[in-house]
Write a protein that holds these residues in place. Structure first.
Motif, PDB file in Angstrom:
ATOM      1  N   TYR A 188      14.697  -3.596   1.632  1.00  0.00           N
ATOM      2  CA  TYR A 188      14.880  -4.544   0.540  1.00  0.00           C
ATOM      3  C   TYR A 188      13.543  -4.961  -0.066  1.00  0.00           C
ATOM      4  O   TYR A 188      13.396  -5.019  -1.296  1.00  0.00           O
ATOM      5  CB  TYR A 188      15.619  -5.790   1.050  1.00  0.00           C
ATOM      6  N   VAL A 189      12.575  -5.235   0.786  1.00  0.00           N
ATOM      7  CA  VAL A 189      11.263  -5.674   0.296  1.00  0.00           C
ATOM      8  C   VAL A 189      10.562  -4.537  -0.440  1.00  0.00           C
ATOM      9  O   VAL A 189       9.977  -4.741  -1.507  1.00  0.00           O
ATOM     10  CB  VAL A 189      10.396  -6.183   1.471  1.00  0.00           C
ATOM     11  N   SER A 190      10.625  -3.324   0.106  1.00  0.00           N
ATOM     12  CA  SER A 190       9.988  -2.174  -0.537  1.00  0.00           C
ATOM     13  C   SER A 190      10.625  -1.886  -1.893  1.00  0.00           C
ATOM     14  O   SER A 190       9.935  -1.536  -2.861  1.00  0.00           O
ATOM     15  CB  SER A 190      10.111  -0.930   0.353  1.00  0.00           C
ATOM     16  N   ASN A 191      11.929  -2.042  -1.972  1.00  0.00           N
ATOM     17  CA  ASN A 191      12.633  -1.806  -3.232  1.00  0.00           C
ATOM     18  C   ASN A 191      12.165  -2.777  -4.305  1.00  0.00           C
ATOM     19  O   ASN A 191      11.902  -2.390  -5.453  1.00  0.00           O
ATOM     20  CB  ASN A 191      14.139  -1.955  -2.996  1.00  0.00           C
ATOM     21  N   ALA A 192      12.028  -4.050  -3.943  1.00  0.00           N
ATOM     22  CA  ALA A 192      11.555  -5.057  -4.900  1.00  0.00           C
ATOM     23  C   ALA A 192      10.108  -4.805  -5.292  1.00  0.00           C
ATOM     24  O   ALA A 192       9.735  -4.898  -6.474  1.00  0.00           O
ATOM     25  CB  ALA A 192      11.709  -6.456  -4.295  1.00  0.00           C
ATOM     26  N   ALA A 193       9.270  -4.470  -4.312  1.00  0.00           N
ATOM     27  CA  ALA A 193       7.860  -4.205  -4.602  1.00  0.00           C
ATOM     28  C   ALA A 193       7.719  -2.985  -5.508  1.00  0.00           C
ATOM     29  O   ALA A 193       6.892  -2.977  -6.441  1.00  0.00           O
ATOM     30  CB  ALA A 193       7.087  -3.984  -3.299  1.00  0.00           C
ATOM     31  N   ALA A 194       8.524  -1.950  -5.261  1.00  0.00           N
ATOM     32  CA  ALA A 194       8.421  -0.718  -6.048  1.00  0.00           C
ATOM     33  C   ALA A 194       8.762  -0.953  -7.513  1.00  0.00           C
ATOM     34  O   ALA A 194       8.068  -0.458  -8.409  1.00  0.00           O
ATOM     35  CB  ALA A 194       9.324   0.359  -5.452  1.00  0.00           C
ATOM     36  N   VAL A 195       9.836  -1.711  -7.779  1.00  0.00           N
ATOM     37  CA  VAL A 195      10.231  -1.910  -9.173  1.00  0.00           C
ATOM     38  C   VAL A 195       9.204  -2.774  -9.898  1.00  0.00           C
ATOM     39  O   VAL A 195       8.882  -2.534 -11.078  1.00  0.00           O
ATOM     40  CB  VAL A 195      11.651  -2.516  -9.268  1.00  0.00           C
ATOM     41  N   LEU A 196       8.624  -3.770  -9.225  1.00  0.00           N
ATOM     42  CA  LEU A 196       7.620  -4.621  -9.864  1.00  0.00           C
ATOM     43  C   LEU A 196       6.347  -3.835 -10.175  1.00  0.00           C
ATOM     44  O   LEU A 196       5.784  -3.931 -11.271  1.00  0.00           O
ATOM     45  CB  LEU A 196       7.305  -5.816  -8.971  1.00  0.00           C
ATOM     46  N   ILE A 197       5.881  -3.050  -9.210  1.00  0.00           N
ATOM     47  CA  ILE A 197       4.671  -2.253  -9.431  1.00  0.00           C
ATOM     48  C   ILE A 197       4.908  -1.206 -10.510  1.00  0.00           C
ATOM     49  O   ILE A 197       4.055  -0.973 -11.388  1.00  0.00           O
ATOM     50  CB  ILE A 197       4.228  -1.587  -8.109  1.00  0.00           C
ATOM     51  N   ASN A 198       6.086  -0.589 -10.477  1.00  0.00           N
ATOM     52  CA  ASN A 198       6.407   0.432 -11.473  1.00  0.00           C
ATOM     53  C   ASN A 198       6.428  -0.150 -12.882  1.00  0.00           C
ATOM     54  O   ASN A 198       5.833   0.411 -13.814  1.00  0.00           O
ATOM     55  CB  ASN A 198       7.771   1.039 -11.134  1.00  0.00           C
ATOM     56  N   GLY A 208       8.414   4.703  -2.655  1.00  0.00           N
ATOM     57  CA  GLY A 208       7.532   4.800  -3.812  1.00  0.00           C
ATOM     58  C   GLY A 208       7.570   6.173  -4.448  1.00  0.00           C
ATOM     59  O   GLY A 208       7.544   6.303  -5.684  1.00  0.00           O
ATOM     60  N   ALA A 209       7.638   7.222  -3.619  1.00  0.00           N
ATOM     61  CA  ALA A 209       7.673   8.587  -4.144  1.00  0.00           C
ATOM     62  C   ALA A 209       8.940   8.843  -4.946  1.00  0.00           C
ATOM     63  O   ALA A 209       8.922   9.578  -5.941  1.00  0.00           O
ATOM     64  CB  ALA A 209       7.553   9.588  -3.007  1.00  0.00           C
ATOM     65  N   MET A 210      10.057   8.238  -4.521  1.00  0.00           N
ATOM     66  CA  MET A 210      11.303   8.393  -5.276  1.00  0.00           C
ATOM     67  C   MET A 210      11.171   7.759  -6.662  1.00  0.00           C
ATOM     68  O   MET A 210      11.662   8.299  -7.655  1.00  0.00           O
ATOM     69  CB  MET A 210      12.472   7.751  -4.524  1.00  0.00           C
ATOM     70  N   TYR A 211      10.503   6.601  -6.721  1.00  0.00           N
ATOM     71  CA  TYR A 211      10.248   5.960  -8.017  1.00  0.00           C
ATOM     72  C   TYR A 211       9.279   6.790  -8.841  1.00  0.00           C
ATOM     73  O   TYR A 211       9.451   6.979 -10.046  1.00  0.00           O
ATOM     74  CB  TYR A 211       9.651   4.569  -7.807  1.00  0.00           C
ATOM     75  N   GLY A 212       8.219   7.285  -8.200  1.00  0.00           N
ATOM     76  CA  GLY A 212       7.129   7.943  -8.920  1.00  0.00           C
ATOM     77  C   GLY A 212       7.494   9.271  -9.532  1.00  0.00           C
ATOM     78  O   GLY A 212       6.855   9.703 -10.496  1.00  0.00           O
ATOM     79  N   ILE A 261       0.843  -1.204   0.000  1.00  0.00           N
ATOM     80  CA  ILE A 261       0.000   0.000   0.000  1.00  0.00           C
ATOM     81  C   ILE A 261       0.875   1.250   0.000  1.00  0.00           C
ATOM     82  O   ILE A 261       0.631   2.198  -0.751  1.00  0.00           O
ATOM     83  CB  ILE A 261      -0.948   0.003   1.217  1.00  0.00           C
ATOM     84  N   GLY A 262       1.911   1.254   0.849  1.00  0.00           N
ATOM     85  CA  GLY A 262       2.781   2.421   0.945  1.00  0.00           C
ATOM     86  C   GLY A 262       3.496   2.719  -0.362  1.00  0.00           C
ATOM     87  O   GLY A 262       3.553   3.879  -0.799  1.00  0.00           O
ATOM     88  N   VAL A 263       4.035   1.690  -1.018  1.00  0.00           N
ATOM     89  CA  VAL A 263       4.736   1.889  -2.283  1.00  0.00           C
ATOM     90  C   VAL A 263       3.773   2.395  -3.354  1.00  0.00           C
ATOM     91  O   VAL A 263       4.098   3.317  -4.126  1.00  0.00           O
ATOM     92  CB  VAL A 263       5.412   0.576  -2.730  1.00  0.00           C
ATOM     93  N   SER A 264       2.565   1.812  -3.411  1.00  0.00           N
ATOM     94  CA  SER A 264       1.576   2.225  -4.415  1.00  0.00           C
ATOM     95  C   SER A 264       1.153   3.677  -4.209  1.00  0.00           C
ATOM     96  O   SER A 264       1.089   4.467  -5.160  1.00  0.00           O
ATOM     97  CB  SER A 264       0.346   1.309  -4.353  1.00  0.00           C
ATOM     98  N   VAL A 265       0.875   4.022  -2.951  1.00  0.00           N
ATOM     99  CA  VAL A 265       0.501   5.405  -2.645  1.00  0.00           C
ATOM    100  C   VAL A 265       1.672   6.342  -2.946  1.00  0.00           C
ATOM    101  O   VAL A 265       1.488   7.440  -3.493  1.00  0.00           O
ATOM    102  CB  VAL A 265       0.069   5.530  -1.168  1.00  0.00           C
ATOM    103  N   GLY A 266       2.887   5.908  -2.603  1.00  0.00           N
ATOM    104  CA  GLY A 266       4.067   6.722  -2.871  1.00  0.00           C
ATOM    105  C   GLY A 266       4.280   6.980  -4.351  1.00  0.00           C
ATOM    106  O   GLY A 266       4.666   8.084  -4.745  1.00  0.00           O
ATOM    107  N   LEU A 267       4.028   5.959  -5.189  1.00  0.00           N
ATOM    108  CA  LEU A 267       4.150   6.144  -6.633  1.00  0.00           C
ATOM    109  C   LEU A 267       3.210   7.238  -7.128  1.00  0.00           C
ATOM    110  O   LEU A 267       3.599   8.105  -7.924  1.00  0.00           O
ATOM    111  CB  LEU A 267       3.848   4.833  -7.363  1.00  0.00           C
TER     112      LEU A 267
END
Length: 503
Positions: free
Chosen positions: A368-378, A70-74, A25-31
């Motif tokens: 580590y987990v957030s980094n993997a989740a962020a790249v997959l969602i992105n 997520g915001a850094m990716y987005g 949820i955090g990564v998605s919202v951050g994106l």
């Protein structure tokens, strides 16, 4: 072995159902927050901080850190697709990401940004895990002379961003420094350069407002001028094979920028009060400096996307280090996280790793987990991002303008800044029309407010003796390297002219 065992425990904690849900949820919202101009990680974390009181502290900090990630990716999304930086950390991504999109290579730009962000985040996580205490002590040794030397090195890296026209580049840098000096003096408190005694100038010129004006409104006007409203549409291959080809090309053409951004971004992020924006801009300058084809930067070079994206993700992890080990926030976002930790009853500092082992290593494991989740969602949503580019420019242009206005207002909630943003957009259009480089001015506005007070503090420490920048063990070598790099373009130009005269 103890570190690996603690890291394994931390990752298991991060993979618990509640924490994993908070990460996704955090990564998605951050994106989404990162992609919306004017919001950024600071506002996103601040707005959602009260939500964290409903869950345990472990899950709360993991959720907020995931938003940060997520915001850094987005931030790259709107930089590439619309030419509007989602946050100040993504301004450098616009330099080459937007030209790639205009060439019909938006997919390559977004894939490059995602993969570079992942690599940068991974390298930063490993450095954080292995060297946190040592790096914290290095950060403490950076006083005003060292910070100024680092800013001087940053200036040296982007002297070459304006191309071979050194006078125009110097003018652009000086113009940016003047804009960065508007408002209250950070040391004396006296107002400076307050035009027509307008109160709006007292708070200074907001960097994000300027960036949105220059790269949002200015880019829109430039596109209309160049193409008379007819721009090529992006027609990407929405296939796994096409994405794999982009990933292969991104790896081949963007590895240097990724490497530079990963290490330089983390180092700058560790320094208190530096943050991801200077790190991403410095990385872009260094990547161009070491490139075999520096003239392709600004025209759609994947290295120019990879370097700032790797840097801002690496710096976001680096800024966590002084917060956890010293209780000193490394960026505005980590300052909010620090406040949240105090509210939860935790005391950041050296004892945190001893007294709250589960909390600290759970957070590190979540990186580590957030980094993997962020790249997959992105990567999964890249076709949706590119869909925006398939719209006619008659639809895109008003959308860019409205998003620029909304983003500028969301950043400060002040109509004065909206008028400034429009003026900057028109000014950037004319500067670009007369071949004045914009990148050095933007970088000077970022680094000027950091360099000026540290220069004055250093001279106060040495009673006005500039040798302080050469005699200190860390500042000395950095200053010498910076001076060499500053004069190198002039030396090359003189050598080129002498060779031409001989021919």
């Amino acid at each position: 072995m103890d570190i690996l065992a603690l890291l394994a425990d931390g990752m298991l904690l991060a993979l618990q159902p509640l924490n994993l849900t908070m990460i996704v949820i955090g990564v998605s919202v951050g994106l989404l927050i990162g992609a919306m101009p004017g919001l950024g990680s600071v506002n996103g974390v601040a707005i959602l901080l009260p939500v964290t009181f409903l869950v345990p502290p472990n899950s709360a900090i993991i959720f907020l850190a995931a938003i940060y990630y997520g915001a850094m990716y987005g931030g790259a999304i709107s930089s590439v697709t619309l030419g509007i930086p989602g946050a100040s950390t993504a301004v450098a991504t616009t330099f080459d990401g937007r030209p790639l999109a205009r060439q019909g290579r938006a997919s390559l730009a977004l894939v490059t940004a995602a993969l570079a962000s992942f690599v940068g985040g991974t390298i930063a996580n490993m450095l954080f895990t292995l060297f946190a205490p040592a790096l914290a002590s290095v950060a403490l040794s950076f006083g005003p002379p060292e910070v100024f030397a680092l800013m001087l090195l940053a200036f040296a890296t982007f002297v070459g961003l304006g191309g071979d026209d050194i006078p125009k580049t110097i003018f652009s840098i000086c113009f940016g420094l003047v804009l960065g000096a508007v408002g209250f003096d950070q040391i004396s408190g006296a107002p400076r350069l307050v035009l027509f005694e307008m109160n709006g100038f007292l708070q200074g010129i907001g960097f994000l407002v300027l960036a949105i004006g220059v790269y949002g409104i200015g880019e829109m006007l430039w596109t209309i001028e160049q193409s008379r409203g007819e721009v090529s549409k992006t027609t990407p291959k929405m296939t796994v094979k096409g994405m794999a080809a982009d990933a292969k090309e991104a790896t081949k053409r963007g590895w240097k920028g990724t490497f530079v951004g990963s290490f330089l971004g983390f180092f700058v992020g560790v320094l208190p009060a530096a943050g991801a924006t200077p790190g991403s801009l410095m990385s872009y300058g260094v990547a161009k400096m070491i490139s075999r084809k520096p003239e392709t930067f600004g025209q759609g070079n994947p290295d120019g996307v990879a370097a700032p994206e790797a840097a801002n993700n690496s710096a976001s992890t680096g800024s966590m280090l002084p917060m956890l080990t010293l209780g000193i926030p490394g960026s505005p976002t980590t300052a909010i996280l620090l406040g949240g930790m105090v509210i939860w009853g935790l005391v950041p500092g050296p004892r945190l790793f001893v007294d709250e082992t589960e909390f600290v290593w759970g957070l590190i494991g979540s990186f580590y987990v957030s980094n993997a989740a962020a790249v997959l969602i992105n990567l999964a949503f890249i076709p949706l991002f590119i869909w925006m580019l398939r719209m006619p420019f008659t639809v895109l242009a008003p959308m860019i303008f409205v998003l620029s206005i909304v983003g500028g207002y969301a950043a400060t909630r002040d109509m004065f800044d909206i008028w400034l943003m429009v003026i900057f957009g028109i000014g950037a259009f004319f500067l670009r029309k007369f071949d004045y480089p914009l990148a050095p001015a933007v970088l000077a506005i970022v680094l000027g407010p950091i360099a000026e007070p540290t220069l004055r503090q250093s001279l106060l420490l040495s009673s006005g003796d500039p040798s302080i920048f050469f005699t200190r063990p860390i500042a000395g070598p950095i200053t010498v390297i910076a001076l060499i790099l500053i004069f190198l373009p002039a030396f090359k130009l003189l050598r080129r002219r002498r060779t031409a005269d001989q021919v």
